[in-house]
Design a protein around this motif. Structure first.
Motif, short mmCIF file in Angstrom:
data_model
loop_
_atom_site.label_atom_id
_atom_site.label_comp_id
_atom_site.label_asym_id
_atom_site.label_seq_id
_atom_site.Cartn_x
_atom_site.Cartn_y
_atom_site.Cartn_z
N GLU A 124 0.83 -1.20 0.00
CA GLU A 124 0.00 0.00 0.00
C GLU A 124 0.87 1.25 0.00
OE1 GLU A 124 -3.91 1.76 2.39
OE2 GLU A 124 -2.68 0.14 3.25
N TRP A 125 0.60 2.16 -0.91
CA TRP A 125 1.35 3.42 -0.99
C TRP A 125 0.73 4.45 -0.04
CZ3 TRP A 125 3.06 4.96 -6.61
CH2 TRP A 125 3.81 3.91 -7.16
N ASP A 126 1.60 5.36 0.43
CA ASP A 126 1.07 6.44 1.25
C ASP A 126 0.41 7.49 0.36
OD1 ASP A 126 3.08 8.14 0.21
OD2 ASP A 126 4.45 7.58 1.80
N GLU A 127 -0.28 8.42 0.99
CA GLU A 127 -1.08 9.40 0.25
C GLU A 127 -0.22 10.31 -0.62
OE1 GLU A 127 -4.91 10.73 -0.76
OE2 GLU A 127 -4.28 9.10 0.57
N ALA A 260 5.39 21.41 -4.35
CA ALA A 260 4.82 21.66 -3.02
C ALA A 260 4.43 20.34 -2.35
CB ALA A 260 3.61 22.58 -3.15
N ARG A 261 3.84 19.43 -3.11
CA ARG A 261 3.44 18.15 -2.53
C ARG A 261 4.64 17.31 -2.15
NH1 ARG A 261 0.37 15.87 0.88
NH2 ARG A 261 -0.87 14.07 0.22
N PHE A 262 5.70 17.36 -2.95
CA PHE A 262 6.90 16.59 -2.62
C PHE A 262 7.53 17.09 -1.33
CE2 PHE A 262 11.56 16.61 -2.76
CZ PHE A 262 11.79 15.24 -2.63
N ARG A 263 7.53 18.40 -1.13
CA ARG A 263 8.16 18.95 0.08
C ARG A 263 7.43 18.56 1.35
NH1 ARG A 263 12.16 22.38 -1.37
NH2 ARG A 263 12.09 23.22 -3.49
N GLU A 264 6.23 18.01 1.22
CA GLU A 264 5.52 17.48 2.39
C GLU A 264 5.96 16.06 2.73
OE1 GLU A 264 1.37 17.75 1.68
OE2 GLU A 264 1.41 19.90 1.18
N GLY A 290 7.00 4.28 -5.46
CA GLY A 290 6.20 4.33 -4.24
C GLY A 290 6.96 4.86 -3.05
N GLY A 291 8.26 5.16 -3.25
CA GLY A 291 9.07 5.69 -2.16
C GLY A 291 9.50 4.66 -1.14
N ASN A 292 9.22 3.39 -1.39
CA ASN A 292 9.57 2.33 -0.45
C ASN A 292 10.76 1.55 -1.01
OD1 ASN A 292 9.69 0.37 1.49
ND2 ASN A 292 7.80 -0.66 0.87
#
Length: 385
Positions: A124-127, A260-264, A290-292
């Motif tokens: 599962e990917w995060d938001e 902006a979304r990436f910086r979160e 997915g950043g994982n």
């Protein structure tokens, strides 16, 4: 009941699910609509059949029509594997019969999940990762629309005003696009003249307005013949030029949203410390992976997915025959090559020079070094943060 494997041939309107046991015997075969109530009923029935034994699900789509099923399975804590459609297609040749049906494909998916141990589990990917995936996909579409509009505009301009078509690079010149929103024909440019045209462009905040005006009028002076259909073609060019300008604004807006979304992201500060990778490239990386990084394990595995790890083509007495792979993630490949090019501008030493030589000569060890360095940094940064 022993362990079960549930293979799902996913589609847009409906899925076909086949459940088999450890012997490969069919326990359940059902076609279900791609709706939440029916899918929840299917999941419940399979869990009841398992009788507290583990169930391994497998699906041939990891997005699109299979997204709802994946969300429901991950939400219920089910183990889920992904089998690409290409793999299912080739594996089907090893089964009896030449026919192709959804039921057969679902059985092949379940049987491959039962036998193979190298399939990639879906997590599962995060938001934030999901948002970046959506935004970067939209940006790809906008960039493709822009390229298509520019090519069509240049093709149309070439038919009646070739001198102006070859004067400017319309993909890089906003001034030329603004010019085409007002003047598209040789007669119109000759009539207004360079001085008034430069003033017209300057009033629209065009940089280098005089140079642009001089080049456009010079092209108009080279053609005094009106080609048939010129007025209609000029109207089409006007519309396409305005379309490209509108797409430029939309691309700039979505770039700001992506940054902006990436910086979160929880690791944004650490990731941005790596030379050559800015918010847009890192957003692309997260959208593709997915950043994982735990799903890849090592930098070598990530390099293999991106297509920069060479693969052997050995046979008999031939050994050490390394070649570029045919199957790889092209967006990851593009992202890391761009990061290497950007980093090479500010860090000039022997390794960067070898890297640039590798770009000019095609497939080389320099490309492999570049990706191993970049992907290794990504994996280590994610773990240490």
């Amino acid at each position: 009941m022993p362990e079960l494997w549930a293979g799902t041939d996913a589609g847009k309107a409906a899925h076909h699910c086949t459940v088999i046991d450890t012997d490969g015997t069919k326990v359940l075969s059902r076609r279900v609509p791609n709706n939440e109530p029916e899918l929840l009923e299917l999941i419940g029935d399979v869990i009841v059949l398992a009788e507290d034994s583990p169930v391994t699900w497998a699906v041939d789509l990891n997005a699109g029509g299979g997204a709802l099923l994946i969300a429901l399975l991950t939400g219920h804590g089910q183990r889920l594997l992904y089998i690409p459609g290409r793999t299912v297609h080739h594996a089907s040749r090893g089964y009896r019969g030449d026919g192709k049906t959804d039921a057969k494909d679902a059985y092949v998916i379940a049987d491959q999940a039962r036998m193979r141990r190298d399939l990639q589990p879906l997590q599962e990917w995060d938001e934030i990762a999901v948002d970046l995936k959506i935004l970067t996909a939209r940006r790809y579409d906008l960039a493709a629309d822009r390229t298509r509009a520019i090519n069509r505009m240049r093709a149309q301009l070439l038919e009646y005003f070739p001198a102006l078509e070859r004067t400017v690079d319309y993909a890089a010149s906003k001034a030329a696009l603004i010019l085409l929103t007002g003047y598209q024909t040789p007669a119109g440019l000759r009539r207004i003249g360079p001085s008034r045209l430069a003033t017209w462009l300057k009033n629209r905040k065009v940089r280098g307005s005089q140079a642009m005006a001089d080049a456009a009028v010079a092209a108009a002076q080279a053609q005094h013949t009106a080609v048939a259909g010129e007025s209609t073609a000029a109207a089409v060019v006007n519309t396409l030029a305005r379309t490209v300008l509108a797409l430029d604004e939309e691309i700039a807006a979505i770039d700001a949203r992506i940054a902006a979304r990436f910086r979160e992201h929880r690791d944004a500060e650490v990731l941005l410390s790596m030379p050559g990778m800015g918010p847009l490239l890192w957003a692309e990386f997260i959208a593709c992976t997915g950043g994982n990084m735990e799903a890849f394990g090592t930098a070598g595995r990530l390099a293999g997915v991106a297509g920069l790890a060479p693969v052997p083509r050995d046979s008999g007495r031939i050994s050490g025959n390394m070649r570029r792979p045919h199957r790889y993630h092209r967006r990851l490949l593009r992202g890391f090559y761009l990061s290497a090019q950007i980093a090479a501008r500010g860090f000039v030493h022997v390794q960067q020079q070898r890297l640039l030589m590798g770009f000019s000569s095609g497939w080389s060890a320099a490309g492999s070094w570049m990706f191993t360095r970049s992907s290794g940094s990504a994996v280590s940064l994610r773990r240490t943060s």
